[in-house]
Design a protein around this motif. Structure first.
Motif, PDB file in Angstrom:
ATOM      1  N   SER A  30      10.904  91.897  77.828  1.00  0.00           N
ATOM      2  CA  SER A  30       9.572  92.213  77.318  1.00  0.00           C
ATOM      3  C   SER A  30       8.559  91.932  78.428  1.00  0.00           C
ATOM      4  CB  SER A  30       9.264  91.364  76.090  1.00  0.00           C
ATOM      5  OG  SER A  30       9.130  89.999  76.448  1.00  0.00           O
ATOM      6  N   ALA A  31       7.338  92.397  78.248  1.00  0.00           N
ATOM      7  CA  ALA A  31       6.309  92.188  79.272  1.00  0.00           C
ATOM      8  C   ALA A  31       6.032  90.702  79.456  1.00  0.00           C
ATOM      9  CB  ALA A  31       5.036  92.932  78.900  1.00  0.00           C
ATOM     10  N   LYS A  32       6.010  89.949  78.357  1.00  0.00           N
ATOM     11  CA  LYS A  32       5.741  88.511  78.440  1.00  0.00           C
ATOM     12  C   LYS A  32       6.860  87.796  79.205  1.00  0.00           C
ATOM     13  CE  LYS A  32       3.723  86.213  75.049  1.00  0.00           C
ATOM     14  NZ  LYS A  32       3.512  85.544  73.753  1.00  0.00           N
ATOM     15  N   GLN A  33       8.108  88.159  78.939  1.00  0.00           N
ATOM     16  CA  GLN A  33       9.236  87.555  79.663  1.00  0.00           C
ATOM     17  C   GLN A  33       9.191  87.915  81.143  1.00  0.00           C
ATOM     18  OE1 GLN A  33      12.504  89.213  77.434  1.00  0.00           O
ATOM     19  NE2 GLN A  33      13.086  87.178  76.666  1.00  0.00           N
ATOM     20  N   ILE A  35       6.612  88.691  83.030  1.00  0.00           N
ATOM     21  CA  ILE A  35       5.542  87.946  83.705  1.00  0.00           C
ATOM     22  C   ILE A  35       5.960  86.490  83.894  1.00  0.00           C
ATOM     23  CG2 ILE A  35       3.190  87.063  83.432  1.00  0.00           C
ATOM     24  CD1 ILE A  35       2.482  89.755  82.143  1.00  0.00           C
ATOM     25  N   PHE A  36       6.555  85.894  82.857  1.00  0.00           N
ATOM     26  CA  PHE A  36       6.980  84.497  82.946  1.00  0.00           C
ATOM     27  C   PHE A  36       7.998  84.311  84.058  1.00  0.00           C
ATOM     28  CE2 PHE A  36      10.094  81.239  81.749  1.00  0.00           C
ATOM     29  CZ  PHE A  36       9.276  80.128  81.784  1.00  0.00           C
TER      30      PHE A  36
END
Length: 87
Positions: A30-33, A35-36
């Motif tokens: 996912s986008a959040k993963q 970026i993290f």
């Protein structure tokens, strides 16, 4: 530092970060993963740089560092070559 050099470095880093982000998205994150994990990778690179500078200032450590790095490069190259051999 020359502002143009700083701008060029920021530009290169930004495109590198975006490319890594796109590859992680394509891998199914996912986008959040993405970026993290991209930020974790950047922080670990900085930690490695700090450790390298600290060890590099130790007298006599350069020979060991060069030996280990040369061994890693040889290992990676040989593993890549052996994996391409058709047995």
């Amino acid at each position: 530092m020359n502002p143009l050099i700083a701008l060029l470095y920021l530009n290169i880093w930004l495109f590198w970060f975006a490319g890594d982000f796109a590859m992680l998205l394509r891998a199914g994150m996912s986008a959040k993963q993405a970026i993290f994990y991209n930020c974790v990778s950047s922080v670990l690179c900085f930690v490695g740089m700090v450790i390298g500078v600290a060890i590099g200032n130790v007298e006599g450590a350069s020979l060991w560092i060069f030996t280990i790095v040369a061994g890693i490069f040889l290992y990676v190259a040989l593993v890549d070559m052996v994996s391409n051999i058709n047995w």
